[in-house]
Design a protein around this motif. Structure first.
Motif, mmCIF file in Angstrom:
data_model
loop_
_atom_site.group_PDB
_atom_site.id
_atom_site.type_symbol
_atom_site.label_atom_id
_atom_site.label_comp_id
_atom_site.label_asym_id
_atom_site.label_seq_id
_atom_site.Cartn_x
_atom_site.Cartn_y
_atom_site.Cartn_z
ATOM 1 N N GLY A 276 -5.293 -6.713 -3.641
ATOM 2 C CA GLY A 276 -3.859 -6.495 -3.728
ATOM 3 C C GLY A 276 -3.093 -7.581 -4.437
ATOM 4 N N ASP A 278 1.227 -8.651 -5.030
ATOM 5 C CA ASP A 278 2.638 -8.407 -4.740
ATOM 6 C C ASP A 278 3.443 -9.164 -5.781
ATOM 7 O OD1 ASP A 278 5.205 -8.144 -3.816
ATOM 8 O OD2 ASP A 278 4.827 -8.981 -1.818
ATOM 9 N N GLN A 304 5.162 -7.605 0.641
ATOM 10 C CA GLN A 304 4.035 -6.728 0.942
ATOM 11 C C GLN A 304 2.903 -7.505 1.614
ATOM 12 O OE1 GLN A 304 4.211 -3.426 0.219
ATOM 13 N NE2 GLN A 304 6.266 -3.717 -0.636
ATOM 14 N N ASP A 337 6.908 0.169 5.523
ATOM 15 C CA ASP A 337 6.597 1.577 5.333
ATOM 16 C C ASP A 337 5.172 1.870 5.798
ATOM 17 O OD1 ASP A 337 5.052 0.428 3.351
ATOM 18 O OD2 ASP A 337 6.274 1.162 1.691
ATOM 19 N N VAL A 338 4.790 3.146 5.730
ATOM 20 C CA VAL A 338 3.467 3.551 6.217
ATOM 21 C C VAL A 338 2.357 2.852 5.448
ATOM 22 C CG1 VAL A 338 1.895 5.505 6.448
ATOM 23 C CG2 VAL A 338 4.306 5.781 7.052
ATOM 24 N N GLN A 339 2.522 2.730 4.142
ATOM 25 C CA GLN A 339 1.501 2.087 3.326
ATOM 26 C C GLN A 339 1.306 0.632 3.717
ATOM 27 O OE1 GLN A 339 -0.475 3.790 1.263
ATOM 28 N NE2 GLN A 339 -1.668 1.906 1.061
ATOM 29 N N ALA A 340 2.415 -0.053 3.997
ATOM 30 C CA ALA A 340 2.322 -1.451 4.409
ATOM 31 C C ALA A 340 1.610 -1.577 5.755
ATOM 32 C CB ALA A 340 3.712 -2.071 4.482
ATOM 33 N N GLU A 341 1.907 -0.662 6.664
ATOM 34 C CA GLU A 341 1.223 -0.690 7.959
ATOM 35 C C GLU A 341 -0.272 -0.465 7.782
ATOM 36 O OE1 GLU A 341 2.393 -1.681 10.660
ATOM 37 O OE2 GLU A 341 4.561 -1.365 10.650
ATOM 38 N N LYS A 342 -0.643 0.499 6.923
ATOM 39 C CA LYS A 342 -2.064 0.769 6.685
ATOM 40 C C LYS A 342 -2.766 -0.421 6.045
ATOM 41 C CE LYS A 342 -1.935 5.822 6.179
ATOM 42 N NZ LYS A 342 -2.168 6.959 5.242
ATOM 43 N N ALA A 343 -2.028 -1.180 5.240
ATOM 44 C CA ALA A 343 -2.605 -2.339 4.558
ATOM 45 C C ALA A 343 -2.604 -3.588 5.434
ATOM 46 C CB ALA A 343 -1.850 -2.611 3.266
#
Length: 438
Positions: A276, A278, A304, A337-343
């Motif tokens: 990743g 940012d 992020q 957001d959902v993506q940040a939680e998943k990451a």
């Protein structure tokens, strides 16, 4: 046809002003290798005649930009720069000498991976190299790698990806699987895009880039970083809501402006080494009056997971090398957001909090804009934080605070005052040491 710069000695000649090669000693004497592979001895002799080398690496002590370093340069023309038992022995010699001399290591990598004709004994050289990387880290010495074409297999998974700073020559094939295993090969540009390479470097710029990096890593500042001067509003806000509005102004100076004004020059690192990047977090090392300071700076966006992990990586590297750190805080908060939680946003924030808390080198923080909740506080030194007149720090934004408290939106501005988030409030509360001025 391969460029002459892909020859180990030619490349060393391009980047170094002087070079003294290590003597080639030991590391395996079987004619056909540890497996008794028929014809292997002849292949080694042919490779030696073709390249003028006795093995796939050339190692020695070099002067690069006035800094002494141990250089490990792969000769791809020697059996594809493959790693055999003698290769591992020479690399071990080089890292041992670097620790004895107390100097950095520069790896100029070009390899197809482990040597097939030596089988598993060749594969175990990766453990041998990994041990050298670990001992050199423990000694507080930096290791820079340059990814040439190609850098694959165990060479990528140890000397390449395991270095403190990773520079990639543009156009190089870089990946664990080489082109004969999984065509087409993965490129250095793709590795850079997912946070596994710090910088992409044109071949003709390599010497200058190595000189800059070695100068940075060889000249750490002794003591804490000086607090930057404020570059925005000179006067303090009268109310909490005014402080918030000032910090949110699009014309307010951001991290790039602060870094440009603070450093004479600087070099960035990129990526969290977990896939990743940012763009809203800038990390690297800068020179100020001839001395090096590391930096991790938020750019005013929601941070992020990759941003927190990259910053934590920067702080830990600087701490290991004895380089003080400057952090610039400016974010409305961590991405949620959902993506940040998943990451793994929570774990990434915790990683940054822990890196700052564990640092033995001084960490100096300047709040230059928005300070939204834990996403901002993770970048802040608990005992060395200053604020600018156009900044604020709050447990949460006034809008969300009012919402959580079930207040009418009209009470948002009053809530901002109650949060005591102005620069002068932060000093009064003991959260900040002081307010910097232009």
């Amino acid at each position: 046809m391969r460029s002459e710069l892909e020859s180990a000695r030619a490349l060393i000649g391009e980047v170094a002003s002087s070079f003294a090669e290590l003597p080639a000693e030991g590391g395996g004497s079987e004619v056909d290798g540890p497996l008794g592979w028929a014809g292997y001895g002849d292949a080694l002799a042919d490779a030696a005649e073709r390249t003028g080398e006795r093995e796939s690496v050339v190692c020695g002590v070099a002067e690069i930009g006035g800094v002494t370093a141990v250089v490990i340069a792969f000769e791809f023309g020697f059996l594809g720069g493959s790693l055999g038992t003698r290769t591992g022995h020479r690399i071990e010699q080089a890292f041992t000498l670097a620790r004895e001399l107390g100097v950095p290591v520069v790896s100029l990598v070009a390899t197809g991976g482990s040597r097939m004709q030596e089988g598993t004994p060749a594969l175990t050289q990766l453990q041998r190299i990994a041990r050298q990387l670990a001992l050199t880290r423990e000694a507080g010495l930096p290791h820079l790698s340059v990814l040439r074409d190609p850098t694959t297999g165990g060479g990528w998974a140890t000397l390449g990806a395991g270095a403190d700073v990773v520079l990639g020559l543009r156009g190089a094939q870089v990946g664990f699987a080489g082109s004969r295993v999984r065509p087409p090969g993965y490129t250095v540009t793709q590795q850079f895009a997912v946070g596994l390479v710090d910088q992409l470097v044109p071949a003709d710029d390599l010497r200058v880039r190595l000189e800059r990096w070695l100068r940075l890593l060889a000249n750490p500042l002794t003591g804490p970083a000086e607090v930057p001067a404020a570059l925005g509003e000179p006067d303090l806000p009268a109310t909490g809501w005014e402080a918030v509005q000032r910090a949110r102004k699009t014309t307010r100076p951001r991290a790039e402006v602060y870094l440009g004004a603070y450093f004479d020059w600087h070099e960035p690192i990129s990526g969290d080494r977990c896939g990743g990047i940012d763009a809203g977090v800038l990390c690297g090392f800068g020179s100020r009056d001839g001395q090096t300071i590391a930096y991790a700076a938020q750019c005013g966006t929601a941070t992020q997971p990759a941003g927190f992990r990259t910053a934590a990586r920067l702080v830990r590297l600087a701490d290991r090398l004895g380089i003080p750190v400057l952090t610039l805080v400016d974010t409305p908060g961590a991405a949620n957001d959902v993506q940040a939680e998943k990451a793994g946003i929570g774990a990434a924030i915790a990683d940054m909090f822990t890196a700052v808390a564990a640092a033995r080198v001084p960490v100096t923080t300047l709040l230059i804009g928005e300070g939204g909740s834990g996403g901002a506080l993770a970048f802040a030194a608990p005992d060395r934080t200053w604020v600018t007149p156009d900044s604020y720090l709050a447990v949460i934004s006034p809008e969300l605070a009012a919402q959580i408290l079930k207040r009418d939106p009209a009470q948002t501005q009053a809530t901002a005052d109650q949060l005591k988030l102005r620069p002068q409030d932060l000093v009064e509360l003991g959260i900040a040491r002081g307010i910097t001025r232009p």
